[in-house]
Design a protein around this motif. Structure first.
Motif, PDB file in Angstrom:
ATOM      1  N   LEU A 131       0.854  -1.188   0.000  1.00 55.60           N
ATOM      2  CA  LEU A 131       0.000   0.000   0.000  1.00 55.60           C
ATOM      3  C   LEU A 131       0.889   1.237   0.000  1.00 55.60           C
ATOM      4  N   VAL A 132       0.698   2.103  -0.994  1.00 58.32           N
ATOM      5  CA  VAL A 132       1.430   3.361  -1.097  1.00 58.32           C
ATOM      6  C   VAL A 132       0.431   4.481  -0.815  1.00 58.32           C
ATOM      7  N   VAL A 133       0.760   5.354   0.135  1.00 54.70           N
ATOM      8  CA  VAL A 133      -0.151   6.440   0.500  1.00 54.70           C
ATOM      9  C   VAL A 133       0.572   7.780   0.405  1.00 54.70           C
ATOM     10  N   GLY A 134      -0.099   8.740  -0.224  1.00 58.85           N
ATOM     11  CA  GLY A 134       0.407  10.101  -0.288  1.00 58.85           C
ATOM     12  C   GLY A 134      -0.746  11.077  -0.396  1.00 58.85           C
ATOM     13  N   ILE A 135      -1.113  11.672   0.721  1.00 62.47           N
ATOM     14  CA  ILE A 135      -2.218  12.634   0.758  1.00 62.47           C
ATOM     15  C   ILE A 135      -1.696  13.922   1.390  1.00 62.47           C
ATOM     16  N   HIS A 136      -1.847  15.020   0.661  1.00 66.96           N
ATOM     17  CA  HIS A 136      -1.413  16.311   1.210  1.00 66.96           C
ATOM     18  C   HIS A 136      -2.414  17.393   0.839  1.00 66.96           C
ATOM     19  N   LEU A 137      -2.941  18.067   1.859  1.00 69.47           N
ATOM     20  CA  LEU A 137      -3.795  19.229   1.679  1.00 69.47           C
ATOM     21  C   LEU A 137      -3.221  20.367   2.514  1.00 69.47           C
ATOM     22  N   ASP A 138      -2.960  21.502   1.898  1.00 65.72           N
ATOM     23  CA  ASP A 138      -2.512  22.668   2.663  1.00 65.72           C
ATOM     24  C   ASP A 138      -3.596  23.073   3.659  1.00 65.72           C
ATOM     25  N   ASN A 139      -3.172  23.427   4.855  1.00 70.85           N
ATOM     26  CA  ASN A 139      -4.079  23.924   5.893  1.00 70.85           C
ATOM     27  C   ASN A 139      -5.254  22.991   6.172  1.00 70.85           C
ATOM     28  N   ILE A 140      -4.979  21.706   6.214  1.00 74.57           N
ATOM     29  CA  ILE A 140      -6.034  20.726   6.462  1.00 74.57           C
ATOM     30  C   ILE A 140      -6.613  20.917   7.868  1.00 74.57           C
ATOM     31  N   THR A 141      -7.906  20.733   7.976  1.00 69.24           N
ATOM     32  CA  THR A 141      -8.580  20.884   9.265  1.00 69.24           C
ATOM     33  C   THR A 141      -8.813  19.508   9.893  1.00 69.24           C
ATOM     34  N   PRO A 142      -9.039  19.444  11.203  1.00 71.93           N
ATOM     35  CA  PRO A 142      -9.372  18.162  11.829  1.00 71.93           C
ATOM     36  C   PRO A 142     -10.614  17.516  11.200  1.00 71.93           C
ATOM     37  N   GLU A 143     -11.589  18.326  10.825  1.00 76.09           N
ATOM     38  CA  GLU A 143     -12.789  17.790  10.173  1.00 76.09           C
ATOM     39  C   GLU A 143     -12.432  17.130   8.841  1.00 76.09           C
ATOM     40  N   GLU A 144     -11.578  17.793   8.058  1.00 74.28           N
ATOM     41  CA  GLU A 144     -11.165  17.226   6.772  1.00 74.28           C
ATOM     42  C   GLU A 144     -10.380  15.930   6.973  1.00 74.28           C
TER      43      GLU A 144
END
Length: 118
Positions: A87-100
């Motif tokens: 399993l390869v995982v790469g998730i990046h969101l700028d300014n991610i919130t706890p809800e997101e």
């Protein structure tokens, strides 16, 4: 097979490749990259030889936190399918919130359910 779960910023993309009996699963979201790689190997449960379990190894890129996704999801895929899984995982969101973060986690869980046929 390739599919997406969720919508907007929290969309998670899944790519699944079969290598013989083994699976390679790539999970990305936002700015795709390699954050963590896990390998789960199918084995009989130590507690009950009639059940499957998994032994898992992990590689992470320093500074990334995807191990919290990679380990449980690769174990779940392997345990439910009886197939070894990379399993390869790469998730990046700028300014991610706890809800997101919660929405992304749920999208990942729903994607794994789709992969395992639940």
């Amino acid at each position: 097979m390739k599919f997406q779960m969720g919508e907007g910023r929290c969309t998670v993309t899944f790519e699944i490749k079969e290598l013989g009996r083994d699976l390679v699963v790539i999970i990305t979201g936002g700015d795709a990259h390699v954050g963590a790689v896990s390998l789960s190997l199918s084995r009989k449960s130590l507690a009950d030889a009639n059940k499957l379990s998994a032994s898992t190894s992990l590689l992470t890129v320093p500074g990334h936190k995807e191990e919290d996704i990679a380990i449980p999801l690769s174990k779940e895929i392997t345990t439910r399918t009886g197939r070894n899984c990379v399993l390869v995982v790469g998730i990046h969101l700028d300014n991610i919130t706890p809800e997101e973060l919660g929405i992304i986690w749920e999208n990942c869980r729903q994607g794994v359910k789709k992969i395992t046929g639940e």
